[in-house]
Design a protein around this motif. Structure first.
Motif, PDB file in Angstrom:
ATOM      1  N   ALA A 162     -15.562   8.986 -29.460  1.00  0.00           N
ATOM      2  CA  ALA A 162     -14.976   7.708 -29.025  1.00  0.00           C
ATOM      3  C   ALA A 162     -15.914   6.560 -29.390  1.00  0.00           C
ATOM      4  CB  ALA A 162     -14.707   7.730 -27.522  1.00  0.00           C
ATOM      5  N   ALA A 163     -17.220   6.796 -29.230  1.00  0.00           N
ATOM      6  CA  ALA A 163     -18.205   5.756 -29.559  1.00  0.00           C
ATOM      7  C   ALA A 163     -18.174   5.440 -31.055  1.00  0.00           C
ATOM      8  CB  ALA A 163     -19.600   6.212 -29.141  1.00  0.00           C
ATOM      9  N   ARG A 164     -17.852   6.450 -31.868  1.00  0.00           N
ATOM     10  CA  ARG A 164     -17.743   6.206 -33.314  1.00  0.00           C
ATOM     11  C   ARG A 164     -16.449   5.479 -33.651  1.00  0.00           C
ATOM     12  NH1 ARG A 164     -20.942  10.864 -33.925  1.00  0.00           N
ATOM     13  NH2 ARG A 164     -19.321  12.438 -34.042  1.00  0.00           N
ATOM     14  N   SER A 175     -23.063  -3.508 -23.313  1.00  0.00           N
ATOM     15  CA  SER A 175     -22.022  -4.242 -22.574  1.00  0.00           C
ATOM     16  C   SER A 175     -20.803  -4.505 -23.463  1.00  0.00           C
ATOM     17  CB  SER A 175     -22.570  -5.545 -21.989  1.00  0.00           C
ATOM     18  OG  SER A 175     -22.895  -6.424 -23.036  1.00  0.00           O
ATOM     19  N   LEU A 176     -21.018  -4.544 -24.777  1.00  0.00           N
ATOM     20  CA  LEU A 176     -19.886  -4.680 -25.705  1.00  0.00           C
ATOM     21  C   LEU A 176     -19.136  -3.353 -25.830  1.00  0.00           C
ATOM     22  CD1 LEU A 176     -18.279  -6.071 -28.113  1.00  0.00           C
ATOM     23  CD2 LEU A 176     -20.059  -5.149 -29.610  1.00  0.00           C
ATOM     24  N   LEU A 177     -19.907  -2.277 -26.036  1.00  0.00           N
ATOM     25  CA  LEU A 177     -19.277  -1.001 -26.406  1.00  0.00           C
ATOM     26  C   LEU A 177     -18.770  -0.172 -25.231  1.00  0.00           C
ATOM     27  CD1 LEU A 177     -21.559   0.194 -29.340  1.00  0.00           C
ATOM     28  CD2 LEU A 177     -19.377  -0.998 -29.461  1.00  0.00           C
ATOM     29  N   HIS A 178     -19.510  -0.172 -24.106  1.00  0.00           N
ATOM     30  CA  HIS A 178     -19.112   0.721 -23.004  1.00  0.00           C
ATOM     31  C   HIS A 178     -17.662   0.529 -22.541  1.00  0.00           C
ATOM     32  CE1 HIS A 178     -23.373   2.226 -21.745  1.00  0.00           C
ATOM     33  NE2 HIS A 178     -22.929   2.757 -22.856  1.00  0.00           N
ATOM     34  N   GLU A 222     -15.369   1.566 -35.964  1.00  0.00           N
ATOM     35  CA  GLU A 222     -14.879   1.801 -37.329  1.00  0.00           C
ATOM     36  C   GLU A 222     -14.518   0.469 -37.982  1.00  0.00           C
ATOM     37  OE1 GLU A 222     -11.764   4.688 -36.907  1.00  0.00           O
ATOM     38  OE2 GLU A 222     -13.155   6.360 -37.151  1.00  0.00           O
ATOM     39  N   PRO A 223     -14.598   0.417 -39.332  1.00  0.00           N
ATOM     40  CA  PRO A 223     -14.210  -0.819 -40.034  1.00  0.00           C
ATOM     41  C   PRO A 223     -12.821  -1.267 -39.609  1.00  0.00           C
ATOM     42  CG  PRO A 223     -15.214   0.712 -41.571  1.00  0.00           C
ATOM     43  CD  PRO A 223     -15.080   1.444 -40.258  1.00  0.00           C
ATOM     44  N   GLY A 224     -12.695  -2.577 -39.420  1.00  0.00           N
ATOM     45  CA  GLY A 224     -11.397  -3.113 -39.001  1.00  0.00           C
ATOM     46  C   GLY A 224     -11.267  -3.225 -37.494  1.00  0.00           C
ATOM     47  N   ARG A 225     -12.178  -2.582 -36.738  1.00  0.00           N
ATOM     48  CA  ARG A 225     -12.113  -2.723 -35.276  1.00  0.00           C
ATOM     49  C   ARG A 225     -12.964  -3.932 -34.881  1.00  0.00           C
ATOM     50  NH1 ARG A 225     -10.562   2.525 -33.017  1.00  0.00           N
ATOM     51  NH2 ARG A 225     -10.345   1.413 -31.055  1.00  0.00           N
ATOM     52  N   PRO A 226     -12.527  -4.693 -33.859  1.00  0.00           N
ATOM     53  CA  PRO A 226     -13.230  -5.934 -33.491  1.00  0.00           C
ATOM     54  C   PRO A 226     -14.718  -5.740 -33.164  1.00  0.00           C
ATOM     55  CG  PRO A 226     -11.320  -5.531 -32.057  1.00  0.00           C
ATOM     56  CD  PRO A 226     -11.313  -4.459 -33.076  1.00  0.00           C
ATOM     57  N   ALA A 227     -15.071  -4.587 -32.584  1.00  0.00           N
ATOM     58  CA  ALA A 227     -16.473  -4.387 -32.177  1.00  0.00           C
ATOM     59  C   ALA A 227     -17.409  -4.452 -33.375  1.00  0.00           C
ATOM     60  CB  ALA A 227     -16.631  -3.046 -31.461  1.00  0.00           C
ATOM     61  N   LEU A 228     -16.965  -3.909 -34.513  1.00  0.00           N
ATOM     62  CA  LEU A 228     -17.841  -3.880 -35.690  1.00  0.00           C
ATOM     63  C   LEU A 228     -18.135  -5.306 -36.163  1.00  0.00           C
ATOM     64  CD1 LEU A 228     -19.392  -2.148 -37.708  1.00  0.00           C
ATOM     65  CD2 LEU A 228     -17.366  -2.107 -39.150  1.00  0.00           C
ATOM     66  N   ALA A 229     -17.105  -6.150 -36.139  1.00  0.00           N
ATOM     67  CA  ALA A 229     -17.287  -7.548 -36.564  1.00  0.00           C
ATOM     68  C   ALA A 229     -18.298  -8.250 -35.650  1.00  0.00           C
ATOM     69  CB  ALA A 229     -15.938  -8.271 -36.534  1.00  0.00           C
ATOM     70  N   GLN A 230     -18.194  -7.993 -34.346  1.00  0.00           N
ATOM     71  CA  GLN A 230     -19.120  -8.634 -33.400  1.00  0.00           C
ATOM     72  C   GLN A 230     -20.560  -8.154 -33.607  1.00  0.00           C
ATOM     73  OE1 GLN A 230     -16.078  -7.909 -30.050  1.00  0.00           O
ATOM     74  NE2 GLN A 230     -17.543  -9.339 -29.157  1.00  0.00           N
ATOM     75  N   ILE A 231     -20.701  -6.863 -33.900  1.00  0.00           N
ATOM     76  CA  ILE A 231     -22.042  -6.306 -34.130  1.00  0.00           C
ATOM     77  C   ILE A 231     -22.644  -6.925 -35.394  1.00  0.00           C
ATOM     78  CG2 ILE A 231     -23.297  -4.193 -34.752  1.00  0.00           C
ATOM     79  CD1 ILE A 231     -21.294  -2.677 -32.912  1.00  0.00           C
ATOM     80  N   ALA A 232     -21.833  -7.031 -36.453  1.00  0.00           N
ATOM     81  CA  ALA A 232     -22.313  -7.595 -37.722  1.00  0.00           C
ATOM     82  C   ALA A 232     -22.682  -9.065 -37.542  1.00  0.00           C
ATOM     83  CB  ALA A 232     -21.247  -7.434 -38.801  1.00  0.00           C
TER      84      ALA A 232
END
Length: 203
Positions: A37-39, A88-91, A43-53
């Motif tokens: 689930a954490a992976r 706090s973003l991912l959990h 994944e590309p295209g998911r909002p979390a990745l954009a925020q991390i980048a």
């Protein structure tokens, strides 16, 4: 049909948690892995990745746009504040993802496997907790031969994971995995038959 109850399955590195989890799957139990689930949430295209980048810059991305975990781990491992931001973003996203997958379960009970079940608060999503435990010398030797990691690296991971007492204090069931795989599978089967008799995870 009544909704399946949720068993939390956890254990330290090299305890045999994954082998136990696999045998529950073989027995037909619906299982969700928090690591997967954490992976999925990054994944590309998911909002979390954009925020991390956006926060850490291009250095945390691979050439194909996917997350460079090693680079990110390096950055947050050394900086507690960055790690807290990331958690706090991912959990909450991981919780959501896990819930969606658990909701699809058709077995009488479902399992949430998570190495950080206790530390992340994910044990609150479960009705019962099974800890796969092993003596530290076995954890070390198994992990070193499996991951090709040094004793020092494994000890650092052992230290970062919640200590054994903390984990065991949340356990309803403990499987001490200090023998071979056949014995482990036998114990899983014994627990499985017991779990099938439970309602809502309680005897």
């Amino acid at each position: 049909m009544s909704k399946p109850w949720i068993l939390g399955l956890t254990g330290g590195i090299g305890s045999g948690k994954s082998a136990a989890a696999q045998h529950f799957i073989d027995l037909g139990v619906h299982l969700v892995d928090a690591d997967h689930a954490a992976r999925w949430v990054v994944e590309p295209g998911r909002p979390a990745l954009a925020q991390i980048a956006e926060r850490f810059g291009e250095q945390v991305l691979q050439a194909d746009g996917s997350l460079n975990r090693a680079a990110l781990r390096q950055l947050v491992f050394q900086d507690a504040e960055q790690r807290r931001w990331l958690e706090s973003l991912l959990h909450p996203l991981i919780f959501q993802e896990i819930n969606q997958y658990l909701a699809r379960a058709e077995s009488p009970y479902a399992i949430l496997v998570s190495p950080l079940l206790v530390e992340s608060g994910q044990h609150r999503m479960t009705q019962r907790v099974l800890v796969v435990d092993a003596p530290e010398h076995l954890q070390l030797s198994r992990s070193m031969s499996r991951d090709g990691a040094s004793e020092e690296q494994i000890r650092a991971i052992l230290k970062a994971q919640s200590d054994r007492e903390e984990r065991l204090s949340h356990a309803h069931d403990v499987l001490v995995n200090d023998r071979d795989i056949a014995w482990l599978q036998q114990e899983v089967e014994r627990l499985h038959h017991f779990y099938l008799t439970l309602h809502g995870g309680q005897a």
